[in-house]
Design a protein around this motif. Sequence first.
Motif, PDB file in Angstrom:
ATOM      1  N   LYS A   1       0.732  -2.816  -9.784  1.00  0.00           N
ATOM      2  CA  LYS A   1       0.520  -2.456 -11.254  1.00  0.00           C
ATOM      3  C   LYS A   1       2.003  -1.925 -11.267  1.00  0.00           C
ATOM      4  N   GLY A   2       2.550  -1.613 -10.803  1.00  0.00           N
ATOM      5  CA  GLY A   2       4.044  -0.637 -10.475  1.00  0.00           C
ATOM      6  C   GLY A   2       4.038   0.141  -9.199  1.00  0.00           C
ATOM      7  N   ASN A   3       5.288   0.464  -9.037  1.00  0.00           N
ATOM      8  CA  ASN A   3       5.528   1.019  -8.121  1.00  0.00           C
ATOM      9  C   ASN A   3       5.324   2.862  -7.620  1.00  0.00           C
ATOM     10  N   LYS A   4       4.683   3.037  -6.533  1.00  0.00           N
ATOM     11  CA  LYS A   4       4.481   4.357  -6.361  1.00  0.00           C
ATOM     12  C   LYS A   4       5.404   5.569  -6.246  1.00  0.00           C
TER      13      LYS A   4
ATOM     14  N   GLU B   1       1.029  -1.104   0.315  1.00  0.00           N
ATOM     15  CA  GLU B   1       0.568   0.065   0.241  1.00  0.00           C
ATOM     16  C   GLU B   1       0.927   0.859  -0.369  1.00  0.00           C
ATOM     17  N   ARG B   2       2.178   1.012   0.290  1.00  0.00           N
ATOM     18  CA  ARG B   2       3.136   2.625   0.615  1.00  0.00           C
ATOM     19  C   ARG B   2       3.282   2.543  -0.385  1.00  0.00           C
ATOM     20  N   TYR B   3       4.099   1.992  -0.885  1.00  0.00           N
ATOM     21  CA  TYR B   3       5.253   2.004  -2.307  1.00  0.00           C
ATOM     22  C   TYR B   3       5.111   1.761  -3.655  1.00  0.00           C
ATOM     23  N   CYS B   4       3.485   0.672  -3.548  1.00  0.00           N
ATOM     24  CA  CYS B   4       3.116  -0.160  -4.664  1.00  0.00           C
ATOM     25  C   CYS B   4       1.523   0.412  -5.683  1.00  0.00           C
ATOM     26  N   GLU B   5       1.570   0.531  -5.643  1.00  0.00           N
ATOM     27  CA  GLU B   5       0.377   1.251  -7.776  1.00  0.00           C
ATOM     28  C   GLU B   5      -0.658  -0.041  -7.434  1.00  0.00           C
ATOM     29  N   TYR B   6      -1.590  -0.583  -7.043  1.00  0.00           N
ATOM     30  CA  TYR B   6      -2.048  -1.245  -6.890  1.00  0.00           C
ATOM     31  C   TYR B   6      -3.785  -1.213  -7.226  1.00  0.00           C
ATOM     32  N   GLN B   7      -4.653  -2.384  -7.017  1.00  0.00           N
ATOM     33  CA  GLN B   7      -6.188  -1.944  -7.257  1.00  0.00           C
ATOM     34  C   GLN B   7      -7.013  -3.535  -6.768  1.00  0.00           C
ATOM     35  N   HIS B   8      -7.787  -3.460  -5.848  1.00  0.00           N
ATOM     36  CA  HIS B   8      -8.435  -4.895  -5.420  1.00  0.00           C
ATOM     37  C   HIS B   8      -9.083  -5.570  -6.688  1.00  0.00           C
ATOM     38  N   THR B   9      -8.871  -6.742  -6.566  1.00  0.00           N
ATOM     39  CA  THR B   9     -10.066  -7.872  -7.920  1.00  0.00           C
ATOM     40  C   THR B   9     -10.246  -8.415  -6.372  1.00  0.00           C
ATOM     41  N   PRO B  10     -10.931  -9.669  -8.116  1.00  0.00           N
ATOM     42  CA  PRO B  10     -11.808 -10.704  -6.771  1.00  0.00           C
ATOM     43  C   PRO B  10     -10.889 -11.148  -6.602  1.00  0.00           C
TER      44      PRO B  10
END
Length: 258
Positions: free
Chosen positions: A206-209, A191-200
């Motif tokens: 998706k990459g680094n923040k 959550e702190r260092y990455c771009e992400y999304q929640h999926t089922p």
Amino acid sequence: MPDLYPYQDDGAEWLASAAGLAVLHWDMGLGKTATALVGSELVGANKILIICPAVATVNWHRECRTWLDPLLKYQIVTSGKDRLTGDVIIVSYNMVTNDAVHLALLQESWNLVILDEIQYLKSVKSKRTKAVLGFGSYRGRGLTKGVPHIWGLSGTPAPNNISEMYSWLSACAPETLMLNGRLMKETQFIERYCEYQHTPWGIKIKGNKKANLGEFRSRNFEVMDRCKKEDVLKDLPPIRFAQVEVDGGDLTQGVLDL
């Protein structure tokens, strides 16, 4: 013994000065193997465990003969039936998951563990990561536990995103992942260092923040040494030749069968 290039001398001394985890994040072809072996001489290591991809075991054995004390005995472990007789043990990531091999390695007192291509330990769920770092069913029985020097080598320590560094940072350098006095959990780290999304099916990274990359680098400044080819071109000759083992797969077998 051949001479190191100046930047390799610096790298060997940096490794030797480090306590606990130290990672050479050097571009491919800059001589991480030789640098680590000379560094092992500087710390006086005489019981060394080298864990590497299977295809690299023969190359490590050859490099040990080049760079280390000829009085040391070097051994490649190829099966669970092998008895450990070497001062320097070379074993593949796949082989450390063999129960007999893992038990035998645990019973030795290592001065130094070298994790070649440390990105092989990117998943906390993989059996080899658990066996090396002591997660899951291997808790308390990781091969790096209690070892004074743990050196990682890689040109790409996080091939996809920096979440792939969490496993070995949390196991070998937890001080780099402290937040409000507590070790970050993997989900907090993502959550702190990455771009992400929640999926089922769970979190998809998706990459680094980018906004937090500076903070991440500052956290790991003391345990990672970055070296790019363009930084050391002045030290390198116009061309170099080296013998490197590769996994030829089906193509090599086809040639041999002709």
